[in-house]
Design a protein around this motif. Structure first.
Motif, PDB file in Angstrom:
ATOM      1  N   TYR A  59      12.370  14.030  12.639  1.00  0.00           N
ATOM      2  CA  TYR A  59      11.841  12.670  12.717  1.00  0.00           C
ATOM      3  C   TYR A  59      10.894  12.548  13.893  1.00  0.00           C
ATOM      4  O   TYR A  59      10.997  13.266  14.892  1.00  0.00           O
ATOM      5  N   VAL A  60       9.942  11.644  13.739  1.00  0.00           N
ATOM      6  CA  VAL A  60       9.048  11.253  14.822  1.00  0.00           C
ATOM      7  C   VAL A  60       9.694  10.091  15.553  1.00  0.00           C
ATOM      8  O   VAL A  60      10.250   9.184  14.932  1.00  0.00           O
ATOM      9  N   ASP A  61       9.638  10.110  16.870  1.00  0.00           N
ATOM     10  CA  ASP A  61      10.162   9.019  17.693  1.00  0.00           C
ATOM     11  C   ASP A  61       9.179   8.816  18.831  1.00  0.00           C
ATOM     12  O   ASP A  61       9.113   9.624  19.759  1.00  0.00           O
ATOM     13  N   THR A  62       8.389   7.757  18.735  1.00  0.00           N
ATOM     14  CA  THR A  62       7.328   7.568  19.709  1.00  0.00           C
ATOM     15  C   THR A  62       7.144   6.087  20.011  1.00  0.00           C
ATOM     16  O   THR A  62       7.553   5.229  19.228  1.00  0.00           O
ATOM     17  N   GLY A  63       6.520   5.800  21.152  1.00  0.00           N
ATOM     18  CA  GLY A  63       6.333   4.422  21.583  1.00  0.00           C
ATOM     19  C   GLY A  63       7.290   4.070  22.708  1.00  0.00           C
ATOM     20  O   GLY A  63       8.094   4.903  23.146  1.00  0.00           O
ATOM     21  N   PRO A  64       7.240   2.832  23.183  1.00  0.00           N
ATOM     22  CA  PRO A  64       8.112   2.417  24.288  1.00  0.00           C
ATOM     23  C   PRO A  64       9.587   2.593  23.927  1.00  0.00           C
ATOM     24  O   PRO A  64      10.031   2.087  22.887  1.00  0.00           O
ATOM     25  N   PRO A  65      10.366   3.308  24.740  1.00  0.00           N
ATOM     26  CA  PRO A  65      11.773   3.540  24.409  1.00  0.00           C
ATOM     27  C   PRO A  65      12.575   2.260  24.219  1.00  0.00           C
ATOM     28  O   PRO A  65      13.548   2.242  23.451  1.00  0.00           O
ATOM     29  N   ASP A  66      12.176   1.195  24.911  1.00  0.00           N
ATOM     30  CA  ASP A  66      12.917  -0.066  24.801  1.00  0.00           C
ATOM     31  C   ASP A  66      12.258  -1.041  23.825  1.00  0.00           C
ATOM     32  O   ASP A  66      12.658  -2.202  23.721  1.00  0.00           O
TER      33      ASP A  66
END
Length: 255
Positions: A59-66
């Motif tokens: 999976y892709v997981d990107t951007g602000p963690p919160d």
């Protein structure tokens, strides 16, 4: 006789070479080698993995963690690469994007049970199927990347046949949507020969459903109008007024 022996040896050598290139991680499970995903066009995202039973999912997981999470699910025969034109718009708006590759697609592991799956061709031509999008050779290569040969394509080959078999299960979901009390966006295109007009059933059965037609885009709207669709979704999620239609480039018809 000697020629037959040599031919048999050559065939065996080729078969062995193909098997050597395949990464079998379990009985009937293949894993596409990482090298096939190097230097893909417009794809800077590092891989993430989660083991589920015998299968490793990517999976892709990107951007602000919160940031608020957007879950993007691809169709077939694509993978999370389908959303490459949309992800930057989402992350720039402060959203965290999670986009998995379904089992049998992308960088996720692939079952190879040929007895369970069938299709009209032995080797589904993924690149040629996607070539009608008009993308560059690099884009077509990215969609071929997960599938070194036909052994990896069992999921892509069987998925179209699963659509009719799931109609009863899908019908059960309407009991949820017919009592929906939250905002609901529908965004069909005007040039999709497969689903054109499909928005009407949502407008009829989902309370408060809002349709915005995307003009000049086909079946793979993420390819034809990715940035425009992403902006439309952000506007919808942030409560902005939406037009009745947009063009594939994001402009408003008639402006």
């Amino acid at each position: 006789m000697k020629r037959e022996v040599m031919t048999s040896l050559a065939f065996a050598a080729l078969a062995f070479g193909a098997l050597a290139q395949a990464e079998q991680v379990g009985p009937g499970v293949l894993r596409t080698q990482d090298a096939r995903f190097e230097n893909l066009e417009d794809w800077p995202y590092a891989p993430n993995y989660r083991q589920v039973g015998d299968i490793r999912l990517h999976y892709v997981d990107t951007g602000p963690p919160d940031g608020e999470i957007l879950l993007l699910i691809h169709g077939e025969p694509t993978w999370s690469y389908l959303f490459r034109q949309m992800i930057p718009t989402f992350t720039a708006a402060g959203y965290r994007v999670v986009a998995p590759d379904l089992v049998g697609f992308g960088r996720s592991d692939k079952f190879t049970d040929e007895d369970a799956y069938s299709y009209h061709v032995e080797d589904l031509p993924i690149g040629r199927i996607m070539s009608f999008l008009g993308g560059s050779e690099g884009v077509q290569a990215a969609y071929e990347a997960p599938f070194p040969d036909q052994r990896y394509k069992a999921a892509a080959q069987i998925m179209p046949y699963l659509v009719p078999s799931q109609l009863r299960e899908n019908e059960a979901a309407w009991s949820v949507f017919e009592n929906w009390s939250k905002p609901f966006l529908v965004a069909f295109t005007d040039s999709d020969v497969i689903t054109r007009g499909g928005e009407q059933v949502f407008l009829d059965r989902v309370p408060g459903a809002k349709n915005v037609q995307i003009r000049g885009a086909g079946h793979f709207v993420q390819e034809d109008a990715g940035p425009a669709l992403a902006k439309l979704m952000v506007d919808f999620m942030e409560g902005r007024d939406l037009p009745a239609a947009i063009n594939a480039d994001g402009s408003i018809p008639g402006d």
